[in-house]
Motif scaffolding. Structure first.
Motif, short mmCIF file in Angstrom:
data_model
loop_
_atom_site.label_atom_id
_atom_site.label_comp_id
_atom_site.label_asym_id
_atom_site.label_seq_id
_atom_site.Cartn_x
_atom_site.Cartn_y
_atom_site.Cartn_z
N PRO A 86 50.74 18.33 14.40
CA PRO A 86 51.48 17.17 14.92
C PRO A 86 52.98 17.44 14.91
N THR A 87 53.68 16.86 15.86
CA THR A 87 55.12 17.01 15.95
C THR A 87 55.82 15.78 15.39
N VAL A 88 57.13 15.83 15.36
CA VAL A 88 57.90 14.67 14.89
C VAL A 88 57.62 13.44 15.73
N TRP A 89 57.34 13.65 17.02
CA TRP A 89 57.05 12.50 17.90
C TRP A 89 55.70 11.90 17.56
N HIS A 90 54.74 12.74 17.15
CA HIS A 90 53.43 12.24 16.78
C HIS A 90 53.50 11.37 15.53
N GLU A 91 54.47 11.63 14.67
CA GLU A 91 54.58 10.81 13.46
C GLU A 91 55.36 9.53 13.71
N PHE A 92 56.53 9.65 14.32
CA PHE A 92 57.43 8.49 14.31
C PHE A 92 57.15 7.47 15.42
N SER A 93 56.61 7.90 16.54
CA SER A 93 56.27 6.91 17.57
C SER A 93 55.15 5.99 17.10
N ASN A 103 62.31 1.40 18.25
CA ASN A 103 62.29 2.86 18.30
C ASN A 103 63.53 3.38 19.02
N LEU A 104 64.51 3.82 18.25
CA LEU A 104 65.70 4.47 18.79
C LEU A 104 65.62 5.97 18.55
N GLY A 105 64.40 6.47 18.46
CA GLY A 105 64.20 7.88 18.19
C GLY A 105 64.07 8.70 19.46
N GLN A 106 63.03 8.43 20.23
CA GLN A 106 62.75 9.25 21.39
C GLN A 106 63.71 8.93 22.52
N GLY A 107 64.29 9.98 23.11
CA GLY A 107 65.38 9.80 24.07
C GLY A 107 64.94 9.72 25.52
N PHE A 108 64.21 8.68 25.86
CA PHE A 108 63.90 8.47 27.27
C PHE A 108 64.31 7.05 27.65
N PRO A 109 64.76 6.83 28.90
CA PRO A 109 65.18 5.49 29.30
C PRO A 109 64.00 4.54 29.40
N THR A 457 63.99 2.68 14.01
CA THR A 457 63.53 4.06 13.89
C THR A 457 64.53 5.04 14.45
N ALA A 458 64.87 6.03 13.65
CA ALA A 458 65.66 7.18 14.10
C ALA A 458 64.77 8.41 13.97
N ILE A 459 65.26 9.54 14.48
CA ILE A 459 64.50 10.79 14.39
C ILE A 459 65.21 11.73 13.41
N PRO A 460 64.46 12.33 12.49
CA PRO A 460 65.06 13.29 11.55
C PRO A 460 65.33 14.63 12.23
N THR A 476 71.56 14.25 8.15
CA THR A 476 71.70 13.79 9.52
C THR A 476 70.52 12.95 9.99
N LEU A 477 70.81 12.07 10.93
CA LEU A 477 69.78 11.34 11.67
C LEU A 477 70.21 11.28 13.13
N ARG A 478 69.22 11.17 14.02
CA ARG A 478 69.55 11.00 15.43
C ARG A 478 69.06 9.65 15.93
N PHE A 479 69.99 8.89 16.53
CA PHE A 479 69.65 7.63 17.20
C PHE A 479 69.86 7.81 18.70
N ALA A 480 68.95 7.28 19.49
CA ALA A 480 69.10 7.29 20.95
C ALA A 480 69.53 5.91 21.42
N PHE A 481 70.53 5.88 22.31
CA PHE A 481 70.91 4.58 22.88
C PHE A 481 70.61 4.49 24.36
N CYS A 482 69.69 5.35 24.84
CA CYS A 482 69.24 5.22 26.23
C CYS A 482 68.12 4.18 26.28
N LYS A 483 68.46 2.97 25.84
CA LYS A 483 67.52 1.85 25.79
C LYS A 483 68.17 0.64 26.44
N ASN A 484 67.35 -0.34 26.82
CA ASN A 484 67.94 -1.52 27.44
C ASN A 484 68.70 -2.34 26.40
N GLU A 485 69.55 -3.20 26.89
CA GLU A 485 70.45 -3.93 25.98
C GLU A 485 69.68 -4.83 25.03
#
Length: 518
Positions: A86-93, A103-109, A457-460, A476-485
């Protein structure tokens, strides 16, 4: 950016000025987690999650996220050894879904493509207008290849250092290949270039697909980390730097490929002209070394004057043009990641590596989406919604989303202004009585705690490092802001509702300095 403090846990959050993400930097002596030297194994630390996972005793025989034994090694190719975990996406999603976390982890709009792009797809599938429902040319749907050639010549590389005899002689037939997303472009390129035993250089942190695709091609990933300096925390491009001497030390006669990513995922760094020219100088000393330059975020620039995007294929008067494939895609630019339209542009002898592989796997990418993007590229250059182009409108929207995410942390009461473009957040220890002998990396533990306790949720970023440099991600942590307002505002509310405690600036600064020196 700003600097704030609270009680036990420090987070240095860098709010990026260059890409889709904010990276948060954590400092703590109280998380009580140890990093795992095995890159593929991470373990839950709460009792509830242990019921769904496995014990450390079982770790050599079972996936940490599944109670089912792995398939027999006699059934799967040895190329998949270590790649079927499993990948990081399999765990945190799923974890975010389970705990109803934002979920501010995965970077898709999480919004639809612009209307003009959707209309072009309709047109592509309608025989009355433009029937594109059958196989495309294997190397590339020619209308898209022509549109790409014109866009690079007339816009993207028009003011570059690439000699005009190369630029104006770019051929849509021989210098451009398309594939099913840039992931597939990269796969075909590596399969076509890498022999068993060849080494492929990756700059850490790296998009996690890179290392797996290298291994699938029979290559050996070699890691060179971007170095960070807390005193230069004014933005991702300044904070993360490439040590050219260190990079040079990693290059050997076995090195076949260097994968470059600018603007960079996951940090948001944009490599500057000095760094790119330095890389080009190194590469030029090795005629058999190929650069695969992943540039999918080339249009998402918040300060084009200060931090322009530069393609490494063009620098030093095209010094390594013959050694470079420039790759990009339409997914993030047009908010249509499911369309999977990617491409490469470069010298014909390298383009052949992609087309020769593609004809024997998926044969050709999807015709309607390629056809639609061929016209979308032209329309995107026209005035749009009061802006000079669609790209300007897109960046303006992302700037607003970035501000919401920054405000979310400020409004939570865990950031106090002290230093421009910098924030230190101190919060409660993640979980009372959390195990101190887990092999879970520190950033992984905090990501789980934010998900299960705060509801954000952020991604490690340790998922984006090789085994020897996992420790570089522990803060470190990664947050994605490619999300709606609405999504970002809900994350803001949850952060504010948690009521992170605060402490004095001087106390937190002393704690931070002590941890940095340890």
């Amino acid at each position: 950016m700003a600097l704030r403090y609270s009680k036990n846990l420090s987070i240095i959050a860098t709010f990026l000025s260059t890409n889709l993400w904010c990276s948060a930097f954590l400092l703590s002596s109280e998380i009580g987690v140890l990093r795992n030297r095995n890159h593929n194994k991470h373990f839950s630390t709460t009792d509830e999650d242990r019921k769904e996972g496995v014990t450390e005793k079982d770790s050599d025989n079972i996936s940490p996220l599944s109670s089912s034994p792995p398939p027999s090694s006699s059934l799967l190719s040895k190329r998949l050894d270590g790649l079927d975990a499993p990948t990081v996406w399999h765990e945190f999603s799923p974890l975010a879904v389970k705990h109803k976390s934002i979920n501010l982890g995965q970077g898709f709009p999480d919004w639809d493509p612009p209307r003009f792009v959707i209309e072009e797809l309709k047109r592509s599938t309608d025989p009355e207008y433009n029937d594109a429902n059958q196989y495309a040319r294997s190397a590339a749907h020619l209308p898209l290849a022509e549109a790409l050639r014109n866009d690079y010549v007339d816009y993207q590389w028009k003011e570059s250092d690439l000699p005009t005899d190369i630029l104006h002689n770019l051929d849509a037939v021989t210098n451009i290949a398309t594939a099913t997303g840039v992931t597939n472009v990269l796969y075909c390129a590596l399969q076509g270039l890498v022999n068993p035993g060849d080494e492929v250089l990756l700059l850490e942190p790296y998009f996690d697909i890179y290392s797996s695709q290298v291994k699938l091609a029979g290559g050996t990933p070699i890691y060179c980390p971007l170095r960070s300096d807390i005193s230069k925390l004014v933005g991702a491009s300044e904070f993360f730097t490439l040590d050219l001497d260190e990079l040079a030390s990693k290059i050997t006669t076995k090195t076949k490929v260097l994968i470059l990513n600018t603007p960079h995922n996951p940090t948001g760094k944009i490599f500057n002209i000095d760094e790119l020219e330095g890389i080009a100088n190194l590469v030029s000393d090795y005629p058999n070394l190929i650069v695969l330059s992943d540039e999918v975020y080339q249009h998402l620039l918040f300060d084009k004057e200060k931090e322009p995007h530069i393609s490494i294929a063009t620098v030093n008067n095209g010094q390594i043009w013959d050694q470079t494939l420039t790759m990009s895609s339409a997914g993030k630019t047009f908010s249509c990641t499911g369309w999977k339209v990617g491409w490469a542009i470069g010298p014909a002898h390298l383009i052949k590596a992609i087309t020769a592989v593609q004809q024997w796997c998926n044969f050709s990418p999807v015709t309607p989406t390629q056809d639609a993007i061929s016209r979308a590229l032209v329309l995107a250059r026209r005035p749009y919604e009061g802006y000079d182009s669609y790209y300007d409108w897109l960046v303006a929207g992302y700037e607003q989303k970035r501000s919401i995410l920054i405000d979310a942390l400020e409004n939570a009461g865990i950031i106090t202004p002290a230093m421009p473009r910098m924030a230190v957040i101190k919060s409660e220890t993640p979980t009372k009585g959390e195990a101190t002998e887990t092999i879970m990396p520190r950033d992984w533990a905090l990501s789980r705690w934010l998900t299960t306790t705060v509801g954000v949720t952020a991604i490690p970023p340790s998922a984006f490092y090789g085994p020897d440099n996992l420790h570089l991600a522990s803060n470190t942590l990664r947050f994605a802001f490619c999300k709606n307002e609405d999504t970002l505002l809900e994350a803001s509310r949850r952060l504010e509702d948690y009521h992170f405690p605060t402490v004095s600036t001087s106390s937190a600064a002393a704690a931070t300095d002590a941890e940095l020196s340890s």
